[in-house]
Scaffold this active site. Structure first.
Site, short mmCIF file in Angstrom:
data_model
loop_
_atom_site.label_atom_id
_atom_site.label_comp_id
_atom_site.label_asym_id
_atom_site.label_seq_id
_atom_site.Cartn_x
_atom_site.Cartn_y
_atom_site.Cartn_z
N SER A 150 0.86 -1.28 0.08
CA SER A 150 -0.19 -0.04 -0.04
C SER A 150 0.93 1.23 -0.05
O SER A 150 1.72 1.06 0.39
CB SER A 150 -0.67 -0.12 1.15
N TYR A 163 -2.04 -1.14 10.41
CA TYR A 163 -1.86 -1.42 9.18
C TYR A 163 -0.52 -0.62 8.60
O TYR A 163 0.06 -1.47 7.70
CB TYR A 163 -3.06 -0.57 8.52
N1 LIG Z 1 -8.85 -0.93 -1.19
C1 LIG Z 1 -7.54 -0.21 -1.03
O1 LIG Z 1 -7.69 1.17 -1.12
C2 LIG Z 1 -6.13 -0.57 -0.79
C3 LIG Z 1 -5.11 0.21 -1.06
C4 LIG Z 1 -3.92 -0.46 -0.80
C5 LIG Z 1 -3.78 -1.53 -0.38
N2 LIG Z 1 -4.82 -2.32 -0.43
C6 LIG Z 1 -4.61 -3.80 0.15
O2 LIG Z 1 -5.13 -4.68 -0.75
C7 LIG Z 1 -5.56 -5.75 -0.19
C8 LIG Z 1 -6.93 -6.43 -0.66
O3 LIG Z 1 -7.82 -5.24 0.04
P1 LIG Z 1 -9.10 -4.98 -0.73
O4 LIG Z 1 -9.41 -3.49 -0.63
O5 LIG Z 1 -9.47 -5.79 -1.96
O6 LIG Z 1 -10.32 -5.55 0.59
P2 LIG Z 1 -11.63 -6.37 0.59
O7 LIG Z 1 -11.91 -6.07 1.96
O8 LIG Z 1 -12.38 -5.95 -0.53
O9 LIG Z 1 -10.94 -7.96 0.29
C9 LIG Z 1 -10.07 -8.51 1.20
C10 LIG Z 1 -10.44 -9.93 1.07
O10 LIG Z 1 -9.70 -10.68 2.28
C11 LIG Z 1 -10.36 -11.51 2.93
N3 LIG Z 1 -9.75 -11.80 4.35
C12 LIG Z 1 -9.75 -10.80 5.19
N4 LIG Z 1 -9.31 -11.46 6.35
C13 LIG Z 1 -9.03 -12.74 6.16
C14 LIG Z 1 -8.71 -13.92 6.75
N5 LIG Z 1 -8.18 -13.81 8.11
N6 LIG Z 1 -8.65 -14.80 6.22
C15 LIG Z 1 -8.75 -15.23 4.80
N7 LIG Z 1 -9.35 -13.92 4.20
C16 LIG Z 1 -9.46 -12.80 4.70
C17 LIG Z 1 -11.83 -11.15 2.96
O11 LIG Z 1 -12.74 -12.03 3.15
C18 LIG Z 1 -11.73 -10.48 1.72
O12 LIG Z 1 -12.18 -11.42 0.43
C19 LIG Z 1 -5.19 -5.76 1.35
O13 LIG Z 1 -4.08 -6.00 1.64
C20 LIG Z 1 -5.16 -4.25 1.55
O14 LIG Z 1 -4.53 -3.87 2.54
C21 LIG Z 1 -5.99 -1.90 -0.50
#
Ligand SMILES: NC(=O)c1ccc[n+]([C@@H]2O[C@H](COP(=O)([O-])OP(=O)(O)OC[C@H]3O[C@@H](n4cnc5c(N)ncnc54)[C@H](O)[C@@H]3O)[C@@H](O)[C@H]2O)c1
Length: 268
Positions: A150, A163
């Site tokens: 991120s 985070y």
């Molecule tokens: N959305 C953003 O703006 C953003 C920006 C930078 C980085 N990220 C990173 O991208 C990654 C995905 O984020 P996203 O926005 O797609 O989130 P999201 O909530 O849409 O998806 C996350 C997925 O991870 C799964 N998950 C969470 N905890 C879990 C566990 N204990 N065991 C198994 N599965 C688990 C959830 O069920 C979900 O399907 C994360 O690492 C997040 O930090 C997101």
């Protein structure tokens, strides 16, 4: 609907170039958190590139739906359960450490158990998955580890102590994997996006509105997009394209780096 901007047209489906590039045919890819948001887009994009994709997520129903969509397989697993993590089949060529969640609270009120869980899911589990997958990659002389970091792997924000700590640690882990894996044909990189339009961010908008005492629209405009030069949320498909590129022959010499997809945030 297809738009004129590149990120809009990307929503209309695979580009011709993407459809032609079957770089990952015959490869097996594990995507953690593949049931939603960025992970779901990555699963689709790697399948498009020819990989057999394993969608690992604690949401069994959603993981099953994504696996069906991409012609892959689903594994229902809580990735904070380290015994369950160690029991996974890690005979894979591509590992995408993506599962994560956010918790927003001032440091002096931050729940210690949530801090520990975030570090387990977003640092210790990726370590264990890499540890288990590397011997298989080494045996084949080829592997790709992509860690979804991120902008918070490079910059801090208030109220996000766990985070920010976890993403900085993931950046470090990724670089060590790059150094150790190089001699075995394994690359390791991070993708570091700013805000991506996913359910995680939609939850954060509501949380931050409460923490800052402002409206949800003001959170997007004044908090989320304030540090970035590009004033729009990133689409999951853009992050998925970056992950696929890091797994492609074009990126064979790219390792130990972090691809900042942050709209210019860290240019400051
Ligand atoms: N959305 C953003 O703006 C953003 C920006 C930078 C980085 N990220 C990173 O991208 C990654 C995905 O984020 P996203 O926005 O797609 O989130 P999201 O909530 O849409 O998806 C996350 C997925 O991870 C799964 N998950 C969470 N905890 C879990 C566990 N204990 N065991 C198994 N599965 C688990 C959830 O069920 C979900 O399907 C994360 O690492 C997040 O930090 C997101």
């Amino acid at each position: 609907m297809c738009g004129r901007e590149p990120w809009e047209s990307r929503r209309c489906g695979p580009t011709l170039a993407a459809m032609a590039a079957q770089d990952l045919a015959g490869r097996r890819a594990l995507v953690t958190g593949g049931a939603s948001g960025i992970g779901r887009a990555v699963a689709a994009r790697l399948a498009e590139a020819g990989a057999a994709v394993v969608v690992a997520d604690r949401d069994a129903a959603a993981a099953g739906r994504v696996a069906a969509e991409v012609g892959g397989t689903a594994v229902a697993v809580d990735l904070t359960d380290l015994a369950a993590v160690d029991a996974l089949d890690l005979d894979v060529d591509v590992l995408v450490n993506n599962a994560g969640f956010q918790h927003v609270a001032p440091l002096h009120e931050f729940p210690p158990d949530v801090f520990a869980t975030i570090l387990r899911l977003m640092v210790e589990t990726p370590f264990r998955l890499v540890r288990g997958a590397l011997p298989h990659m080494y045996a084949r002389g080829w592997g790709r580890v992509v860690n979804v970091s991120s902008v918070h792997g490079h910059r801090a924000s208030p109220y996000k102590s766990a985070y920010v700590t976890a993403k900085h640690a993931l950046e470090g882990l990724s670089k060590v994997v790059a150094l150790e894996g190089a001699a075995h044909g394994v690359t390791s990189n991070c993708v570091a996006p700013a805000y991506v339009r996913t359910p995680l961010v939609e939850g954060q908008i509501a949380d931050q509105a409460r923490s800052h005492g402002i409206s949800e629209d003001e959170v997007v405009e004044q908090v989320m997009l304030a540090p970035a030069a590009l004033k729009r949320l990133i689409e999951p498909a853009e992050v998925a394209d970056a992950v696929a590129w890091l797994c492609s022959p074009a990126a064979a010499s790219v390792t130990g780096t972090s691809l900042r997809m942050d709209g210019g945030w860290t240019a400051h």
